[in-house]
Design an enzyme around this catalytic site. Structure first.
Site, short mmCIF file in Angstrom:
data_model
loop_
_atom_site.label_atom_id
_atom_site.label_comp_id
_atom_site.label_asym_id
_atom_site.label_seq_id
_atom_site.Cartn_x
_atom_site.Cartn_y
_atom_site.Cartn_z
N GLY A 51 0.82 -1.22 0.00
CA GLY A 51 0.00 0.00 0.00
C GLY A 51 0.85 1.26 0.00
O GLY A 51 0.55 2.23 -0.71
N CYS A 52 1.91 1.25 0.78
CA CYS A 52 2.79 2.43 0.86
C CYS A 52 3.54 2.64 -0.44
O CYS A 52 3.77 3.78 -0.86
CB CYS A 52 3.74 2.29 2.04
SG CYS A 52 2.87 2.26 3.63
N THR A 53 3.92 1.56 -1.10
CA THR A 53 4.59 1.66 -2.40
C THR A 53 3.64 2.23 -3.44
O THR A 53 4.00 3.15 -4.20
CB THR A 53 5.12 0.28 -2.84
OG1 THR A 53 6.08 -0.16 -1.87
CG2 THR A 53 5.76 0.35 -4.21
N ALA A 56 3.17 6.01 -2.64
CA ALA A 56 4.37 6.78 -2.96
C ALA A 56 4.57 6.92 -4.46
O ALA A 56 4.87 8.00 -4.97
CB ALA A 56 5.60 6.14 -2.31
#
Length: 162
Positions: A51-53, A56
């Site tokens: 999710g963070c990838t 970002a």
């Protein structure tokens, strides 16, 4: 709210909580250094997670469009700088990713708290994004962010604020 009780997170229109953190590629980011221009400050739970990838990389792709508005993006997690540098390099992220290892910034923005996953309770960062104006005031906040469509919504608000 009772006397002496602090709000869970800063109110819209209030001054953004101060910050000064080390960031990817040897940078330092601070509220003071951002004065005079609006910017996006987003909090993510952990570098190199799916999710963070996705989030970002979404902001990275949006930088060209945001560049036209002059609105920079800063990502913040409690990861150590080594993990942040690895994440930034692996994903080709040009914008600063800051390290809040002490937790002071995540707590001042009200994004550190209890989370639940598969019946397990733990402390962690709530995925959240803040749009901060040129004077350092909170213009807009997105709490408990769901990644799909989020960057587009932030970009629309950023364009309107520019």
């Amino acid at each position: 709210m009772a006397d002496g009780e602090t709000p869970i997170f800063p109110a819209l229109g209030a001054m953004a909580p101060d910050f000064d953190m080390p960031a990817s590629r040897g940078r330092q980011v601070s509220l003071a250094s951002m004065r005079g221009r609006p910017f996006i400050l987003y909090f993510y739970p952990k570098a190199n997670t799916p999710g963070c990838t996705t989030e970002a990389c979404g902001f990275q792709e949006a930088l060209a469009a945001l560049g036209g508005t002059g609105i920079p993006v800063i990502g913040v997690s409690r990861d150590p700088m080594k993990a942040i540098e690895s994440f930034a390099d692996k994903q080709g992220l040009d914008f600063p990713l800051a390290s809040d290892v002490t937790g002071a910034v995540t707590e001042s923005y009200g994004v550190w708290g209890e989370k639940r996953l598969y019946g397990r309770t733990y402390m962690g960062i709530e995925r959240a994004t803040f749009l901060i104006d040129a004077e350092g005031r909170l213009v807009r906040a997105w709490r408990n962010v769901k990644v799909p469509g989020h960057v587009a919504e932030v970009m629309q608000a950023a364009r309107a604020a520019a």
